[in-house]
Write a protein that holds these residues in place. Structure first.
Motif, PDB file in Angstrom:
ATOM      1  N   ALA A  17       0.819  -1.218   0.000  1.00 59.22           N
ATOM      2  CA  ALA A  17       0.000   0.000   0.000  1.00 59.22           C
ATOM      3  C   ALA A  17       0.851   1.265   0.000  1.00 59.22           C
ATOM      4  O   ALA A  17       0.318   2.366   0.062  1.00 59.22           O
ATOM      5  N   GLY A  18       2.181   1.098  -0.053  1.00 61.99           N
ATOM      6  CA  GLY A  18       3.059   2.262  -0.151  1.00 61.99           C
ATOM      7  C   GLY A  18       3.517   2.833   1.176  1.00 61.99           C
ATOM      8  O   GLY A  18       4.076   3.933   1.209  1.00 61.99           O
ATOM      9  N   CYS A  19       3.303   2.122   2.253  1.00 66.66           N
ATOM     10  CA  CYS A  19       3.765   2.604   3.563  1.00 66.66           C
ATOM     11  C   CYS A  19       5.271   2.388   3.689  1.00 66.66           C
ATOM     12  O   CYS A  19       5.793   1.364   3.238  1.00 66.66           O
ATOM     13  N   CYS A  20       5.949   3.340   4.306  1.00 68.07           N
ATOM     14  CA  CYS A  20       7.376   3.197   4.559  1.00 68.07           C
ATOM     15  C   CYS A  20       7.570   2.337   5.808  1.00 68.07           C
ATOM     16  O   CYS A  20       6.609   2.049   6.535  1.00 68.07           O
ATOM     17  N   GLU A  21       8.800   1.928   6.055  1.00 70.12           N
ATOM     18  CA  GLU A  21       9.084   1.048   7.189  1.00 70.12           C
ATOM     19  C   GLU A  21       8.672   1.670   8.526  1.00 70.12           C
ATOM     20  O   GLU A  21       8.167   0.984   9.402  1.00 70.12           O
ATOM     21  N   GLY A  34      -3.680  -2.383  20.710  1.00 69.08           N
ATOM     22  CA  GLY A  34      -5.137  -2.310  20.699  1.00 69.08           C
ATOM     23  C   GLY A  34      -5.693  -0.918  20.442  1.00 69.08           C
ATOM     24  O   GLY A  34      -6.857  -0.654  20.742  1.00 69.08           O
ATOM     25  N   ASN A  35      -4.873  -0.037  19.883  1.00 68.82           N
ATOM     26  CA  ASN A  35      -5.297   1.346  19.602  1.00 68.82           C
ATOM     27  C   ASN A  35      -5.966   1.425  18.233  1.00 68.82           C
ATOM     28  O   ASN A  35      -5.463   2.047  17.302  1.00 68.82           O
ATOM     29  N   ARG A  36      -7.116   0.807  18.131  1.00 68.92           N
ATOM     30  CA  ARG A  36      -7.833   0.700  16.861  1.00 68.92           C
ATOM     31  C   ARG A  36      -8.119   2.070  16.235  1.00 68.92           C
ATOM     32  O   ARG A  36      -7.906   2.265  15.043  1.00 68.92           O
ATOM     33  N   ASP A  37      -8.575   3.023  17.031  1.00 71.24           N
ATOM     34  CA  ASP A  37      -8.893   4.345  16.478  1.00 71.24           C
ATOM     35  C   ASP A  37      -7.662   5.010  15.868  1.00 71.24           C
ATOM     36  O   ASP A  37      -7.746   5.619  14.799  1.00 71.24           O
ATOM     37  N   ILE A  38      -6.519   4.873  16.528  1.00 74.52           N
ATOM     38  CA  ILE A  38      -5.294   5.515  16.048  1.00 74.52           C
ATOM     39  C   ILE A  38      -4.844   4.896  14.730  1.00 74.52           C
ATOM     40  O   ILE A  38      -4.568   5.607  13.766  1.00 74.52           O
ATOM     41  N   TRP A  39      -4.755   3.548  14.665  1.00 78.79           N
ATOM     42  CA  TRP A  39      -4.263   2.968  13.427  1.00 78.79           C
ATOM     43  C   TRP A  39      -5.252   3.117  12.291  1.00 78.79           C
ATOM     44  O   TRP A  39      -4.860   3.285  11.135  1.00 78.79           O
ATOM     45  N   GLN A  40      -6.547   3.148  12.594  1.00 77.02           N
ATOM     46  CA  GLN A  40      -7.516   3.385  11.526  1.00 77.02           C
ATOM     47  C   GLN A  40      -7.386   4.813  10.987  1.00 77.02           C
ATOM     48  O   GLN A  40      -7.476   5.032   9.779  1.00 77.02           O
ATOM     49  N   ARG A  47      -4.360   6.749   3.020  1.00 79.37           N
ATOM     50  CA  ARG A  47      -5.237   6.576   1.857  1.00 79.37           C
ATOM     51  C   ARG A  47      -5.533   7.923   1.195  1.00 79.37           C
ATOM     52  O   ARG A  47      -5.516   8.048  -0.031  1.00 79.37           O
ATOM     53  N   CYS A  48      -5.798   8.930   2.015  1.00 77.74           N
ATOM     54  CA  CYS A  48      -6.066  10.271   1.479  1.00 77.74           C
ATOM     55  C   CYS A  48      -4.866  10.813   0.724  1.00 77.74           C
ATOM     56  O   CYS A  48      -5.022  11.418  -0.345  1.00 77.74           O
ATOM     57  N   CYS A  49      -3.675  10.593   1.254  1.00 74.40           N
ATOM     58  CA  CYS A  49      -2.453  11.045   0.569  1.00 74.40           C
ATOM     59  C   CYS A  49      -2.299  10.350  -0.778  1.00 74.40           C
ATOM     60  O   CYS A  49      -1.964  10.999  -1.781  1.00 74.40           O
ATOM     61  N   LEU A  50      -2.536   9.048  -0.807  1.00 82.08           N
ATOM     62  CA  LEU A  50      -2.448   8.306  -2.062  1.00 82.08           C
ATOM     63  C   LEU A  50      -3.479   8.806  -3.065  1.00 82.08           C
ATOM     64  O   LEU A  50      -3.186   8.958  -4.259  1.00 82.08           O
TER      65      LEU A  50
END
Length: 76
Positions: A17-21, A34-40, A47-50
């Motif tokens: 998906a184009g994420c860097c390391e 378990g920080n679902r809100d943060i990673w989402q 996605r917006c940047c792409l």
């Protein structure tokens, strides 16, 4: 085993998906914590940047298409 439990698959998907390391490392840490809100939110931001890049490239293609159209029209 669920998809989110397979770190190798997650890493590969994020890389594809184009994420860097660093992004991959940060996202996996947030998932493990378990920080679902943060990673989402981070995934949505990426996605917006792409999508912004895609739209920019589409505008470039549109400009070239218009230029080619004008050149062809002039040659008629």
């Amino acid at each position: 085993m669920g998809y989110l439990e397979n770190e190798t698959a997650i890493r590969q998907n994020l890389k594809d998906a184009g994420c860097c390391e660093k992004q991959i490392h940060d996202l996996i840490n947030e998932m493990k914590n378990g920080n679902r809100d943060i990673w989402q939110k981070k995934l949505s931001a990426h996605r917006c940047c792409l999508l912004d890049e895609l739209h920019k490239e589409q505008r470039c293609i549109d400009c070239l298409d218009y230029f080619l159209y004008m050149v062809e029209k002039e040659n008629e």
